[in-house]
Design an enzyme around this catalytic site. Structure first.
Site, mmCIF file in Angstrom:
data_model
loop_
_atom_site.group_PDB
_atom_site.id
_atom_site.type_symbol
_atom_site.label_atom_id
_atom_site.label_comp_id
_atom_site.label_asym_id
_atom_site.label_seq_id
_atom_site.Cartn_x
_atom_site.Cartn_y
_atom_site.Cartn_z
ATOM 1 N N ASP A 1 0.844 -1.186 0.000
ATOM 2 C CA ASP A 1 0.000 0.000 0.000
ATOM 3 C C ASP A 1 0.887 1.246 0.000
ATOM 4 O OD1 ASP A 1 -2.440 1.428 0.298
ATOM 5 O OD2 ASP A 1 -1.861 1.798 2.367
ATOM 6 N N THR B 1 -3.186 5.358 -3.907
ATOM 7 C CA THR B 1 -2.117 6.083 -3.226
ATOM 8 C C THR B 1 -0.783 5.917 -3.940
ATOM 9 O OG1 THR B 1 -1.922 4.175 -1.808
ATOM 10 C CG2 THR B 1 -3.148 6.019 -0.967
ATOM 11 N N THR B 2 -0.583 4.765 -4.564
ATOM 12 C CA THR B 2 0.655 4.581 -5.295
ATOM 13 C C THR B 2 0.584 5.327 -6.619
ATOM 14 O OG1 THR B 2 0.681 2.375 -4.374
ATOM 15 C CG2 THR B 2 2.310 2.861 -6.038
ATOM 16 N N ASP C 1 -8.874 -0.391 1.965
ATOM 17 C CA ASP C 1 -8.819 0.303 0.680
ATOM 18 C C ASP C 1 -10.082 0.024 -0.109
ATOM 19 O OD1 ASP C 1 -6.409 1.274 1.261
ATOM 20 O OD2 ASP C 1 -5.320 0.325 -0.382
#
Lengths: 527, 535
Positions: A61, A94-95, A387
């Site tokens: 994550d 998020t990445t 997530d």
């Protein structure tokens, strides 16, 4: 006369090209760090904390990885911040957001080297981002009206999100879990209502969604282990010693017998309180604070199940599930709303005993019990599930959906590319660069899966030349596939947030031409 | 030497511990001061104008600030040099007084110092230079008044105000949606402005920020937002036509300020005390209910029992609201802050059309909106943005825009921006110089040259040829006798600032010139710097 130092000792100042270099290098280093975790075949990272116990976290994550890093480079801090915001705001991507911002800066670096002013690049990027967003908006699918279809959209999104995580083996199972849980919330984004309990043991497949509520507590000794048609009073009150709250009150006595008397009075007071509570006609009492032995005994005598020290979240959730109110005074039993449930029983998961409330009135909250081989596994599973839940709950509010697997990036890149051709002036270089950065994302996904990215992306681009194409990268078979058929979808809201905050961050870093670092604050040496 | 001799030839010491201090004197001190001032100005020079760059500032604790606001940069730079500190003060006072033009004033001062250095090298006495500057600044300020224009605006015609705010915002990172933000700022200022007295109390405008969303989502709320939620999770999340009791006393047992002790020595006392306590809680809640309040906002905490009683009586409440916010709420809702339960009366309640709780994102962030207040004069600007640094920078930009709008309401004269005012002043000062006999003439000319440095920096930052552009504009101004030609920073195609709608406030510009001159005069008068040497 030499210029004296203006800044304090130890402070540093970097100007112009050097400052820009420093921020580019920092940002790109961060990007390269998280790059390999992108996509369904992305790899995980091990993070070892420097704190006591040297705890180990295994994750892919982006937000979790970046949060744990100690970074000194200011540009890198900007990227970490956007990743954190993305996590708070939409929960997933998020990445991607860091990778896109990094790629934008990487392209910008080349343009700066080619003597294009950063401000020109910024204005180009802005136009491009707007155009990309519009291109994506034209291709969104909104199935808000059709509940059946919308549910299948949610399923697809959940599966797509989970497929890049540790849960990918059982993504069917977990996607179903997540969708069910979110549907129960009925449009609220309060994920607090979904409780996740982690119990090591068993396999991931044994995880389940419980419609009722599970409280990680034990039932007091000598009290009934199973109650049907329970009436529950949820309370937040002191059940140890009920202190006199008036300030300055104190007990002062002159003989032992008086002590005993007052002790007796105290006991009497507690007994009265318990009596009042029992007078509500309940058979289950849940308190946020401790319950001492004496009142517990009284409850046991009355056949009331008493649960002590349930944490605050637990109380709130319990109140939400059973429809009761959280009470602190007990003088008007007729007007206090009690919670109801069909059955309370003690159940065993693994080795632990838990209290299970089933057949509750309001189905808004639910519990997901995660099982797995190790703590690390469970932690990562929780993050992944979180997530998925975040994305789903956001999608319920904003029902627009786009395809996944690099499809949105290609659609945007195509539109941006066309715009670049129509734009006169130096900006067009920047717009073109924006499109290249967008294409970098499918490239990285393919690279991470060990595929021939150059070939695949070229094929993809050719496919996208046709109108209304649904092609994306099918990582499983390693070829270009139809994303609509494969059922790979993503939430539009996530994609939009990625696009906008990545552009914003890149813009911010590009505008900088000087870095002034103050002297670090001196820490006093404490022994 | 700081050593003097008395009439008997005995030495006595004037400066204590002289060997531990470093000392600079005469021309050397002046030059050192000037170079320090210049160094500060050089840092800010690249931030000037719509194409100015930002700076990253890393604080001692490692926090990152990205900004191009002159005052903020200087404040956080943590300078050590005394003269540099003066420059920081200069920028700060511009910020306090005007709110905008903090970068320009430092660049201007730097340019004046640079010119002064040359004059000093020619052997002109610093005081003469300072006097020359003083005269020149007077000419410039008068000239500004001469070229300024008044413009009309009213509550319906806000366009001119918006345009001016846009000029301010265009140099910030938020220029992507400057129109939107400028409109918000103007509306905010107008709603709190007292147009009769031409006064604006900026304290009535609260600027709040929350990370997330996008810049376009920034909104103006006619009311107050409080970063708090209801004290009990099961209280209603939305209240219409709320009557608000604003309290500064806690829902807790009384705590008299004098020291006292209540002794419990018998069972009876114990029981009466207990009963009293229960009654006390009951009374408190009942009093709020009796006056007809439908929402309680309290500065302090609640006891668990009181909290439940409030919930039980269907009286939503908010606890731990800060003092400043409490005051704003009181102003906005027309309520009175009540320090004691006994003093609660129906007249003292505040009124608001709608109070609602709103949650953000995936975390448990909640905020309370108090809208449609009885007195809509307190407003909140609620900023959203991609990351923390962006929000901070937007806050600063909005502050600048608010200040500009306020200044316009105070004094509706404007001058045109883009360096046109400076160029025009420079021409006027140059022409005025010839009238002064004596050495000051040189200083006045130098002042004219220094004025040119602002448009020069603008042109440089915009990637134009600075000298060529400046001389072209200057000759154009003289030839056509039209003071509104400036530097075309945004490559629009015309350098008539009137057509480009680039305005700045007259008082802002005047203040810049006056403040810069003052500081430079001060620096020039210093001829001895005594500082403790490093130990």
């Amino acid at each position: 006369m030499a210029i004296e130092r203006i800044l304090k000792d130890d402070a540093s100042e970097e100007k112009g090209e050097r400052a820009r270099m420093a921020s580019f290098v920092g940002a790109i280093a961060i990007t390269d760090l998280v790059k390999t975790t992108l996509g369904p075949k992305g790899m995980d990272k091990i993070l070892q904390s420097t704190g006591r116990g040297q705890e180990v976290t295994v994750t892919n994550d982006g937000a979790t990885i970046l949060k744990s890093l100690h970074i000194d480079n200011p540009a890198a801090k900007v990227l970490i911040d956007i990743s954190k915001v993305q996590d708070d705001e939409v929960g997933d991507g998020t990445t991607s957001v860091v990778v896109l911002a990094g790629e934008l800066l990487r392209e910008a670096e080349k343009l700066v080297a080619a003597k294009i002013h950063p401000m020109t690049i910024i204005s180009g990027y802005r136009i491009a981002a707007e155009c990309a967003r519009n291109a994506l908006l034209q291709r969104v699918v909104d199935n808000k009206e059709n509940a059946e279809k919308f549910k299948s959209d949610l399923m697809k999104i959940a599966k797509t999100t989970l497929s890049s995580k540790i849960l990918s083996q059982d993504k069917e199972h977990f996607a179903q879990l997540a969708v069910d849980a979110v549907m129960r919330l009925k449009g609220s984004t309060n994920l607090e209502a979904i409780q996740i309990i982690k119990k090591p043991g068993g396999s991931l497949k044994d995880s389940f969604l419980d419609e009722g509520f599970i409280l990680d507590k034990k039932i007091g000794l000598g009290q009934p282990k199973r109650i049907e048609n329970a009436k529950i009073l949820v309370a937040n009150t002191a059940m140890d010693t009920d202190k006199v709250k008036i300030y300055g009150a104190r007990v002062r006595v002159d003989s032992m017998s008086k002590v005993a008397e007052i002790e007796g009075a105290e006991k009497e007071k507690m007994r009265e309180k318990v009596q009042k509570i029992i007078a509500h006609g309940i058979n289950c009492f849940v308190n946020r604070q401790l319950i001492y032995n004496f009142p517990e005994e009284l409850f046991a005598d009355a056949g009331v199940l008493a649960i002590e020290h349930a944490d605050f979240d637990g109380i709130e959730r319990l109140a939400l599930v059973t429809g009761g109110e959280i009470a602190s005074t007990f003088d008007n039993p007729e007007s206090v709303k009690l919670g109801h449930c069909k059955l309370i029983e003690e159940i065993m998961i693994g080795e632990d005993k838990l209290i299970h409330f089933s057949g509750v009135e309001m189905g808004q909250a639910c519990t997901i019990v995660l099982r797995g081989a190790s703590h690390h596994m469970l932690d990562e599973a929780e993050r992944s599930l979180h997530d998925a839940l975040c994305v789903l709950s956001q999608t319920v509010n904003d029902t627009r959906v786009v395809l996944g697997g690099g499809w949105p990036e290609m659609v945007m890149a195509k539109a941006v590319d066309e715009l670049a051709r129509q734009t006169p002036g130096k900006k067009s270089h920047a717009i073109e660069a924006f499109s290249r950065s967008l294409v970098a994302i499918p490239t990285i996904i393919a690279d991470n899966a060990g595929l021939d990215s150059a070939d695949l992306v070229a094929q993809l681009r050719a496919e996208h030349h046709k109108e209304g194409c649904n092609a994306g990268i099918d990582v499983i078979s390693g070829s270009v596939g139809d994303m609509a058929e494969l059922g790979i979808s993503e939430s539009f809201k996530v994609k939009q947030a990625v696009l906008l905050s990545a552009t914003e961050a890149a813009e911010m870093i590009l505008r900088v031409d000087e870095i002034i670092t103050c002297a670090p604050r001196k820490r006093e040496d404490r022994m | 030497m700081a050593l003097a001799f008395d009439e008997y030839g005995r030495p006595f010491i004037i400066l204590k511990e002289q060997d531990q201090k470093t000392r600079l004197r005469g021309i050397e001190a002046q030059k050192a001061n000037i170079s320090a001032g210049k160094a500060v100005a050089r840092i800010l020079r690249t931030s000037l104008g719509p194409k100015g760059m930002d700076k990253i500032l890393q604080s001692p604790d490692g926090d990152v600030t990205i900004t191009n606001d002159g005052a903020t940069i200087l404040e956080q730079m943590d300078v050590d040099n005394q003269i540099a500190k003066l420059m920081v003060e200069l920028s700060r006072s511009q910020d306090y007084e005007i709110g905008d033009g903090t970068t320009g004033v430092v660049v201007m001062a730097g340019a004046l110092l640079e010119q002064a250095e040359r004059l000093l090298e020619r052997g002109i006495h610093p005081i003469r230079v300072a006097e020359g500057y003083e005269m020149a600044s007077r000419i410039a300020v008068e000239h500004l008044e001469h070229i300024s224009q008044k413009f009309d605006f009213g509550t319906t015609n806000i366009e001119p105000l918006v345009q001016t705010c846009m000029t301010t915002l265009s140099s910030k990172i938020v220029n992507r949606c400057k129109r939107h933000l400028a409109e918000i700022s103007v509306k905010a200022v107008l709603s709190v402005a007292d147009l009769e007295r031409k006064d604006v109390n900026l304290d009535m405008i609260k600027v709040e920020g929350k990370v997330g969303g996008k810049l376009e989502d920034t909104e103006l709320i006619y009311g107050i937002t409080v970063d708090k939620d209801m004290s009990h999770p099961q209280m209603p999340k939305q209240i219409e036509d709320a009557k608000i009791a604003i309290l500064t006393c806690p829902f807790e047992p009384p705590k008299p300020k004098t020291k006292h002790k209540v002794d419990i020595d018998t069972v009876e006392k114990f029981q009466t005390l207990r009963l009293q306590e229960q009654k006390y809680f009951d009374d408190m809640v009942q009093k709020c209910k009796d006056v007809g309040a439908t929402l309680v906002i309290c500065q302090w905490g609640f006891d668990d029992e009181a909290n439940h009683l409030l919930m039980h009586r269907n009286l939503p409440a908010v606890r731990w609201v800060g003092g400043v916010e409490l005051e704003l709420i009181a102003i906005a809702t027309g309520g009175r802050i009540v320090p004691r339960f006994q003093e609660l009366t129906p007249e003292k309640l505040g009124k608001a059309g709608l109070v609602r709780e709103k949650s953000f994102g995936t975390t448990k962030d909640k905020m309370l909106y108090i809208e449609h207040c009885a007195n809509s004069r307190a407003v909140t600007i609620f900023i959203r943005g991609g990351n923390k640094m962006m929000i901070e920078e937007t806050k600063r930009s909005i502050h600048d825009a608010l200040c500009v709008a306020r200044n316009l309401i105070r004094n509706n004269s404007i001058v045109y921006g883009g360096g046109s005012a400076e160029i025009s002043c420079s021409i006027a000062v140059e022409a005025g110089a010839d009238k002064y006999p004596g050495v000051e003439q040189y200083a006045i000319r130098a002042f004219a040259d220094a004025l040119d440095s602002v448009p020069m920096a603008l042109a440089e930052n915009s990637g134009l040829q600075p000298i060529e552009t400046l001389s072209a504009v200057k000759s154009q101004q003289i030839k056509e006798n039209y003071p509104h030609y400036g530097i075309d920073c945004n490559d629009v195609g015309t350098n008539d600032m009137r057509q480009q709608d680039v305005f700045e406030t007259l008082i802002g510009k005047q203040q810049q010139i006056l403040l810069a001159t003052q500081v430079v005069k001060m620096i020039l008068k210093i001829d001895d710097v005594i500082s403790p040497s490093d130990y």
